[in-house]
Design a protein around this motif. Structure first.
Motif, PDB file in Angstrom:
ATOM      1  N   VAL A   1       0.695  -1.165   0.010  1.00 10.86           N
ATOM      2  CA  VAL A   1       0.064   0.055   0.046  1.00 10.86           C
ATOM      3  C   VAL A   1       0.687   1.333   0.133  1.00 10.86           C
ATOM      4  O   VAL A   1       1.987   1.299   0.685  1.00 10.86           O
ATOM      5  N   ARG A   2       0.740   2.245  -0.936  1.00  9.12           N
ATOM      6  CA  ARG A   2       1.231   3.291  -1.041  1.00  9.12           C
ATOM      7  C   ARG A   2       0.475   4.719  -1.289  1.00  9.12           C
ATOM      8  O   ARG A   2      -0.272   4.611  -1.968  1.00  9.12           O
ATOM      9  N   LEU A   3       0.993   5.696  -0.713  1.00  7.74           N
ATOM     10  CA  LEU A   3       0.176   7.026  -0.793  1.00  7.74           C
ATOM     11  C   LEU A   3       1.619   7.666  -1.235  1.00  7.74           C
ATOM     12  O   LEU A   3       2.245   8.179  -0.398  1.00  7.74           O
ATOM     13  N   VAL A   4       1.925   8.389  -2.231  1.00  8.28           N
ATOM     14  CA  VAL A   4       2.967   9.330  -2.478  1.00  8.28           C
ATOM     15  C   VAL A   4       2.588  10.632  -2.834  1.00  8.28           C
ATOM     16  O   VAL A   4       2.038  10.711  -4.117  1.00  8.28           O
ATOM     17  N   GLU A   5       2.863  11.530  -2.216  1.00 12.51           N
ATOM     18  CA  GLU A   5       2.638  12.906  -2.363  1.00 12.51           C
ATOM     19  C   GLU A   5       3.782  13.585  -3.263  1.00 12.51           C
ATOM     20  O   GLU A   5       4.813  13.413  -3.188  1.00 12.51           O
ATOM     21  N   SER A   6       3.247  14.547  -4.118  1.00  9.54           N
ATOM     22  CA  SER A   6       4.288  15.445  -4.934  1.00  9.54           C
ATOM     23  C   SER A   6       3.746  16.827  -5.081  1.00  9.54           C
ATOM     24  O   SER A   6       2.456  17.115  -4.988  1.00  9.54           O
ATOM     25  N   GLY A   7       4.729  17.767  -5.663  1.00  9.17           N
ATOM     26  CA  GLY A   7       4.106  18.866  -5.903  1.00  9.17           C
ATOM     27  C   GLY A   7       4.314  20.280  -4.877  1.00  9.17           C
ATOM     28  O   GLY A   7       3.896  21.158  -5.243  1.00  9.17           O
ATOM     29  N   GLY A   8       4.947  19.618  -3.798  1.00 13.56           N
ATOM     30  CA  GLY A   8       5.206  20.694  -2.701  1.00 13.56           C
ATOM     31  C   GLY A   8       6.287  21.599  -3.338  1.00 13.56           C
ATOM     32  O   GLY A   8       6.899  21.330  -4.342  1.00 13.56           O
ATOM     33  N   GLY A   9       6.721  22.462  -2.640  1.00 16.83           N
ATOM     34  CA  GLY A   9       7.802  23.500  -2.877  1.00 16.83           C
ATOM     35  C   GLY A   9       7.771  24.964  -2.168  1.00 16.83           C
ATOM     36  O   GLY A   9       6.802  25.116  -1.354  1.00 16.83           O
ATOM     37  N   LEU A  10       8.718  25.788  -2.717  1.00 15.01           N
ATOM     38  CA  LEU A  10       8.708  27.022  -2.255  1.00 15.01           C
ATOM     39  C   LEU A  10       7.708  27.993  -3.082  1.00 15.01           C
ATOM     40  O   LEU A  10       8.325  28.132  -4.214  1.00 15.01           O
ATOM     41  N   VAL A  11       7.200  28.769  -2.687  1.00 15.06           N
ATOM     42  CA  VAL A  11       6.399  29.740  -3.403  1.00 15.06           C
ATOM     43  C   VAL A  11       5.956  31.036  -2.667  1.00 15.06           C
ATOM     44  O   VAL A  11       5.938  31.053  -1.474  1.00 15.06           O
ATOM     45  N   GLN A  12       6.168  32.149  -3.375  1.00 18.80           N
ATOM     46  CA  GLN A  12       5.581  33.407  -2.969  1.00 18.80           C
ATOM     47  C   GLN A  12       4.330  33.549  -2.464  1.00 18.80           C
ATOM     48  O   GLN A  12       3.421  32.921  -2.949  1.00 18.80           O
ATOM     49  N   SER A  13       4.058  34.452  -1.256  1.00 19.41           N
ATOM     50  CA  SER A  13       2.705  34.536  -1.022  1.00 19.41           C
ATOM     51  C   SER A  13       1.957  35.212  -2.233  1.00 19.41           C
ATOM     52  O   SER A  13       2.150  36.093  -2.835  1.00 19.41           O
ATOM     53  N   GLY A  14       0.639  34.564  -2.413  1.00 19.94           N
ATOM     54  CA  GLY A  14      -0.094  34.941  -3.237  1.00 19.94           C
ATOM     55  C   GLY A  14      -0.004  33.992  -4.558  1.00 19.94           C
ATOM     56  O   GLY A  14      -0.762  33.861  -5.491  1.00 19.94           O
ATOM     57  N   GLY A  15       0.897  33.149  -4.408  1.00 19.87           N
ATOM     58  CA  GLY A  15       1.137  32.271  -5.548  1.00 19.87           C
ATOM     59  C   GLY A  15       0.175  31.000  -5.416  1.00 19.87           C
ATOM     60  O   GLY A  15      -0.583  30.880  -4.587  1.00 19.87           O
ATOM     61  N   SER A  16       0.550  29.949  -6.335  1.00 19.86           N
ATOM     62  CA  SER A  16      -0.239  28.742  -6.220  1.00 19.86           C
ATOM     63  C   SER A  16       0.632  27.424  -6.583  1.00 19.86           C
ATOM     64  O   SER A  16       1.749  27.499  -7.266  1.00 19.86           O
ATOM     65  N   LEU A  17      -0.185  26.407  -5.946  1.00 21.38           N
ATOM     66  CA  LEU A  17       0.884  24.877  -6.214  1.00 21.38           C
ATOM     67  C   LEU A  17      -0.337  24.000  -6.414  1.00 21.38           C
ATOM     68  O   LEU A  17      -1.316  24.109  -5.672  1.00 21.38           O
ATOM     69  N   THR A  18      -0.238  22.983  -7.124  1.00 16.90           N
ATOM     70  CA  THR A  18      -0.986  21.928  -7.238  1.00 16.90           C
ATOM     71  C   THR A  18      -0.261  20.742  -6.466  1.00 16.90           C
ATOM     72  O   THR A  18       0.874  20.301  -7.115  1.00 16.90           O
ATOM     73  N   LEU A  19      -0.902  20.316  -5.400  1.00 18.89           N
ATOM     74  CA  LEU A  19      -0.412  18.772  -4.876  1.00 18.89           C
ATOM     75  C   LEU A  19      -1.034  17.701  -5.594  1.00 18.89           C
ATOM     76  O   LEU A  19      -2.113  17.586  -5.906  1.00 18.89           O
ATOM     77  N   SER A  20      -0.203  16.573  -5.541  1.00 17.73           N
ATOM     78  CA  SER A  20      -0.758  15.290  -6.077  1.00 17.73           C
ATOM     79  C   SER A  20      -0.453  14.146  -5.187  1.00 17.73           C
ATOM     80  O   SER A  20       0.582  14.124  -4.720  1.00 17.73           O
ATOM     81  N   CYS A  21      -1.550  13.290  -5.250  1.00 16.94           N
ATOM     82  CA  CYS A  21      -1.221  12.127  -4.214  1.00 16.94           C
ATOM     83  C   CYS A  21      -1.640  10.831  -5.096  1.00 16.94           C
ATOM     84  O   CYS A  21      -2.701  10.769  -5.624  1.00 16.94           O
ATOM     85  N   ALA A  22      -0.578  10.025  -5.311  1.00 14.76           N
ATOM     86  CA  ALA A  22      -0.743   8.776  -6.155  1.00 14.76           C
ATOM     87  C   ALA A  22      -1.065   7.635  -5.206  1.00 14.76           C
ATOM     88  O   ALA A  22       0.170   7.337  -4.384  1.00 14.76           O
ATOM     89  N   ALA A  23      -1.839   6.744  -5.383  1.00 14.23           N
ATOM     90  CA  ALA A  23      -2.330   5.545  -4.687  1.00 14.23           C
ATOM     91  C   ALA A  23      -2.089   4.172  -5.551  1.00 14.23           C
ATOM     92  O   ALA A  23      -2.208   4.260  -6.484  1.00 14.23           O
ATOM     93  N   SER A  24      -1.588   3.381  -4.557  1.00 18.72           N
ATOM     94  CA  SER A  24      -1.546   1.969  -4.972  1.00 18.72           C
ATOM     95  C   SER A  24      -1.719   1.048  -3.906  1.00 18.72           C
ATOM     96  O   SER A  24      -1.597   1.239  -2.851  1.00 18.72           O
TER      97      SER A  24
END
Length: 117
Positions: free
Chosen positions: A1-24
């Protein structure tokens, strides 16, 4: 069983990010999925959740109107689109899955999101 997150990082205030979680390794299409976040020294906080069919979502008041949770059952993924990020959104974001009515639940390892002011 795995849940693997990705998409994090450093962003300035007001910016955007999309996180993703892949399951198996488990019955993703029957699982309600949730994004939590964790800041050292503070309680883990529910950010957003989505039902197994994707027909209902729930958000923390602090992220309503800024974050959107979605899922793709054929691809076994759940995403968290984060807009207008604020420094107080800085945390480790973790993916969590659970089948309603069962004792089975799963956690990912987390992905760091840092929002600079």
């Amino acid at each position: 069983v795995r849940l693997v997150e990705s998409g994090g990082g450093l962003v300035q205030s007001g910016g955007s990010l999309t996180l993703s979680c892949a399951a198996s390794g488990f019955d993703f299409s029957r699982s309600d999925m949730t994004w939590y976040r964790q800041v050292p020294g503070k309680a883990r906080e529910l950010v957003a959740s989505i039902t197994s069919r994707g027909d209902r979502t729930n958000y923390a008041d602090s992220v309503k109107g800024r974050f959107t949770i979605s899922r793709n059952n054929p691809k076994l993924t759940v995403d968290l689109k984060m807009n207008n990020l604020k420094p107080e959104d800085t945390a480790v974001y973790l993916c969590y899955g659970a089948i309603p009515g069962s004792t089975s639940y799963y956690w990912g390892q987390g992905t760091q999101v840092t929002v600079s002011s």
